[in-house]
Design a protein around this motif. Structure first.
Motif, PDB file in Angstrom:
ATOM      1  N   GLY A   1       1.082  -1.294   0.117  1.00  0.00           N
ATOM      2  CA  GLY A   1       0.020   0.505   0.184  1.00  0.00           C
ATOM      3  C   GLY A   1       0.607   1.190  -0.128  1.00  0.00           C
ATOM      4  N   LEU A   2       0.182   2.390  -0.361  1.00  0.00           N
ATOM      5  CA  LEU A   2       0.757   4.067  -0.287  1.00  0.00           C
ATOM      6  C   LEU A   2       0.375   4.846  -0.062  1.00  0.00           C
ATOM      7  CD1 LEU A   2       1.123   4.464  -3.762  1.00  0.00           C
ATOM      8  CD2 LEU A   2       2.885   3.149  -2.216  1.00  0.00           C
ATOM      9  N   TRP A   3       1.111   5.669   0.986  1.00  0.00           N
ATOM     10  CA  TRP A   3      -0.153   6.642   2.242  1.00  0.00           C
ATOM     11  C   TRP A   3       0.426   8.024   1.994  1.00  0.00           C
ATOM     12  CZ3 TRP A   3      -4.353   6.751   3.965  1.00  0.00           C
ATOM     13  CH2 TRP A   3      -5.542   8.011   4.358  1.00  0.00           C
ATOM     14  N   ARG A   4       0.246   9.461   1.542  1.00  0.00           N
ATOM     15  CA  ARG A   4       0.667  10.632   0.809  1.00  0.00           C
ATOM     16  C   ARG A   4       0.693  11.109   1.621  1.00  0.00           C
ATOM     17  NH1 ARG A   4       3.088  11.932  -3.120  1.00  0.00           N
ATOM     18  NH2 ARG A   4       3.762  14.290  -3.352  1.00  0.00           N
ATOM     19  N   VAL A   5       1.810  12.073   1.711  1.00  0.00           N
ATOM     20  CA  VAL A   5       1.907  12.873   2.994  1.00  0.00           C
ATOM     21  C   VAL A   5       2.788  13.870   1.658  1.00  0.00           C
ATOM     22  CG1 VAL A   5       2.380  11.665   4.605  1.00  0.00           C
ATOM     23  CG2 VAL A   5       4.461  12.458   3.170  1.00  0.00           C
ATOM     24  N   PRO A   6       2.519  15.001   2.235  1.00  0.00           N
ATOM     25  CA  PRO A   6       2.966  16.500   1.349  1.00  0.00           C
ATOM     26  C   PRO A   6       4.202  16.098   1.030  1.00  0.00           C
ATOM     27  CG  PRO A   6       1.541  17.168   3.861  1.00  0.00           C
ATOM     28  CD  PRO A   6       1.880  15.932   3.305  1.00  0.00           C
ATOM     29  N   GLY A   7       4.364  16.833  -0.364  1.00  0.00           N
ATOM     30  CA  GLY A   7       5.673  16.279  -0.379  1.00  0.00           C
ATOM     31  C   GLY A   7       6.345  14.789  -0.814  1.00  0.00           C
ATOM     32  N   ALA A   8       6.064  13.653  -0.257  1.00  0.00           N
ATOM     33  CA  ALA A   8       6.373  12.546  -0.424  1.00  0.00           C
ATOM     34  C   ALA A   8       5.221  11.301  -0.464  1.00  0.00           C
ATOM     35  CB  ALA A   8       6.867  12.486   0.829  1.00  0.00           C
ATOM     36  N   THR A   9       5.414   9.872  -0.505  1.00  0.00           N
ATOM     37  CA  THR A   9       5.037   8.912  -0.436  1.00  0.00           C
ATOM     38  C   THR A   9       5.693   7.805   0.592  1.00  0.00           C
ATOM     39  OG1 THR A   9       4.199   9.936  -2.506  1.00  0.00           O
ATOM     40  CG2 THR A   9       3.657   7.155  -1.338  1.00  0.00           C
ATOM     41  N   LEU A  10       4.668   7.470   1.453  1.00  0.00           N
ATOM     42  CA  LEU A  10       4.929   6.601   2.359  1.00  0.00           C
ATOM     43  C   LEU A  10       4.603   4.774   1.899  1.00  0.00           C
ATOM     44  CD1 LEU A  10       3.989   8.066   5.411  1.00  0.00           C
ATOM     45  CD2 LEU A  10       6.038   9.164   4.249  1.00  0.00           C
ATOM     46  N   MET A  11       5.305   4.320   1.818  1.00  0.00           N
ATOM     47  CA  MET A  11       5.223   2.694   1.860  1.00  0.00           C
ATOM     48  C   MET A  11       6.778   2.064   2.304  1.00  0.00           C
ATOM     49  SD  MET A  11       7.327   3.372  -2.061  1.00  0.00           S
ATOM     50  CE  MET A  11       6.735   4.282  -2.857  1.00  0.00           C
ATOM     51  N   ALA A  12       6.056   0.343   2.007  1.00  0.00           N
ATOM     52  CA  ALA A  12       6.991  -0.251   2.838  1.00  0.00           C
ATOM     53  C   ALA A  12       8.085  -0.657   1.569  1.00  0.00           C
ATOM     54  CB  ALA A  12       5.615  -1.985   2.519  1.00  0.00           C
ATOM     55  N   ASP A  13       8.637  -0.915   2.069  1.00  0.00           N
ATOM     56  CA  ASP A  13      10.004  -1.469   1.267  1.00  0.00           C
ATOM     57  C   ASP A  13       9.874  -3.049   1.919  1.00  0.00           C
ATOM     58  OD1 ASP A  13      12.217  -2.818   0.825  1.00  0.00           O
ATOM     59  OD2 ASP A  13      14.182  -1.150   1.469  1.00  0.00           O
ATOM     60  N   LEU A  14       8.828  -3.950   0.753  1.00  0.00           N
ATOM     61  CA  LEU A  14       8.624  -5.554   1.488  1.00  0.00           C
ATOM     62  C   LEU A  14       9.762  -6.611   1.526  1.00  0.00           C
ATOM     63  CD1 LEU A  14       6.133  -5.993  -0.916  1.00  0.00           C
ATOM     64  CD2 LEU A  14       5.472  -5.147   2.021  1.00  0.00           C
ATOM     65  N   GLU A  15      10.688  -5.678   0.976  1.00  0.00           N
ATOM     66  CA  GLU A  15      12.446  -6.926   0.200  1.00  0.00           C
ATOM     67  C   GLU A  15      13.026  -6.531   1.662  1.00  0.00           C
ATOM     68  OE1 GLU A  15      13.556  -7.980  -4.231  1.00  0.00           O
ATOM     69  OE2 GLU A  15      13.607  -5.581  -3.908  1.00  0.00           O
ATOM     70  N   ASN A  16      12.743  -4.810   2.233  1.00  0.00           N
ATOM     71  CA  ASN A  16      13.526  -5.169   3.491  1.00  0.00           C
ATOM     72  C   ASN A  16      12.861  -4.483   4.470  1.00  0.00           C
ATOM     73  OD1 ASN A  16      16.753  -5.382   2.486  1.00  0.00           O
ATOM     74  ND2 ASN A  16      15.693  -3.835   1.498  1.00  0.00           N
ATOM     75  N   GLN A  17      11.226  -5.400   4.366  1.00  0.00           N
ATOM     76  CA  GLN A  17      11.201  -5.525   6.256  1.00  0.00           C
ATOM     77  C   GLN A  17      10.823  -4.084   6.463  1.00  0.00           C
ATOM     78  OE1 GLN A  17      12.441  -8.920   7.670  1.00  0.00           O
ATOM     79  NE2 GLN A  17      10.755 -10.299   7.311  1.00  0.00           N
TER      80      GLN A  17
END
Length: 354
Positions: free
Chosen positions: A278-294
């Motif tokens: 999944g993704l989550w938006r904050v001002p100027g950036a996107t928060l997300m998982a790095d699944l390969e690095n937990q």
């Protein structure tokens, strides 16, 4: 191309995890970290959670897709740390092989916007194909009653469609979805009930590879368009294949035009990223998982990637939501979950945003 780090910071599931976050600032500004504890909101035993949303009043809802037989509920409110079938036990009373009635079959995602809970019933249990048209339920959070149901018909969907993530555009009264079965975006007009499909077959909605590498081990996963995020300030929808390293965007006006024939020409590349869910938006950036690095990362629109928190407890960070200064997310433990999940614990975390 983003290259996974060779080592992981392994942390205990119930231990404190070191986090780093910053106030959203200009795209290329330095990221100022702060140390805080990753807080455990709840642990769900024996039922795999994927989606999470938190209402304006702080009510927490989770989704529990029917990827196996015997899932007792597919949508629940988390009350005192325990899931309570929502909006009722009866509406959740369905299992693999039952006739496709009006009950909830396979809820993948739900999102609370104002006083309404928008619920995505994929109608695709076990990911074996649609048993009826996918349904979008609107539930009144004040009365806990069903307001309206929409079907996503043939043309908008295909037999292999798996409606995954959704976002609600209150300005245009539209809902946007990803199709993680075939690859593509879908749009629902809440006023007319009409729906349409965009970017079908476009490279931006396709998987870029078929194998993730998690903690040094290969994990077969070829999933196209999955996570999406609504950037209201930029009037655009951001989206990402789970099996990919590229974040894309498309203008909301292009999605809103059901007669548009060349939406692909409006697509732009935002950044090179890790492989997320999944993704989550904050001002100027996107928060997300790095699944390969937990881990959970912050990716600026300029492509700067900063790790916020990592470890075995973070695991497969699946879905994100925000409430009262915290980022909430689930660990769906997908690589560890086979047909039997009895005894497994699925955490819901929250991380301070500041």
């Amino acid at each position: 191309m983003y290259h996974p780090r060779p080592t992981l910071l392994c942390l205990l599931l119930l231990g404190l995890l070191t986090t780093a976050f910053a106030t959203a600032c200009d795209d290329d500004d330095d990221f100022a970290p702060a140390s805080d504890a990753l807080e455990l909101v709840a642990e769900i035993e024996g039922v795999q959670i994927t989606g999470i949303t938190v209402t304006d009043e702080g009510r927490v809802f989770g989704t529990f897709p029917r990827w196996r037989e015997g899932v007792p509920y597919t949508l629940a409110e988390i009350v005192d740390g325990q899931p309570v079938p929502y909006p009722s036990t009866e509406m959740n009373n369905w299992d693999i092989g039952d006739a496709p009635t009006d009950k909830l079959v396979n809820v993948q995602s739900a999102i609370a916007v104002g006083d309404t809970l928008y619920v995505d019933d994929t109608r695709n249990p076990l990911m074996n194909g649609l048993i009826t048209a996918p349904r979008i339920h609107l539930i009144d959070l004040r009365t806990n009653s069903l307001l309206r149901t929409y079907d996503l018909p043939d043309g908008t969907t295909y037999p292999e469609t798996y409606v995954n993530d959704l976002r609600v555009d209150r300005t245009r009264q539209l809902v946007y979805f990803t199709d993680s079965g075939r690859g593509g975006l879908m749009v629902l007009d809440l006023t007319t009930g009409n729906s349409w499909r965009v970017l079908d077959g476009h490279p931006s909605v396709q998987a870029e590879f078929d194998t993730l590498v998690i903690d040094g081990d290969p994990f077969m996963m070829e999933t196209p368009s999955d996570g999406i995020a609504l950037d209201s300030t930029g009037d655009r929808l951001l989206y990402h294949a789970l099996s990919g390293y590229t974040l894309y965007s498309v203008p909301l006006d292009a999605l809103a035009d059901s007669s548009a024939t060349d939406v692909g020409s409006e697509v732009t590349t935002v950044a090179t990223t890790p492989a997320p869910d999944g993704l989550w938006r904050v001002p100027g950036a996107t928060l997300m998982a790095d699944l390969e690095n937990q881990s959970v990362v912050r990716v600026t629109d300029g492509g700067n990637v900063t790790t916020l928190v990592e470890g075995e407890g973070v695991g497969w960070a699946d879905t994100f939501t925000e409430y009262d200064g915290y980022l909430y997310f689930t660990n769906s433990r997908i690589p560890e979950s086979d047909s039997t999940v009895a005894g497994m614990l699925y955490p819901i975390w929250r991380l301070p945003l500041r």
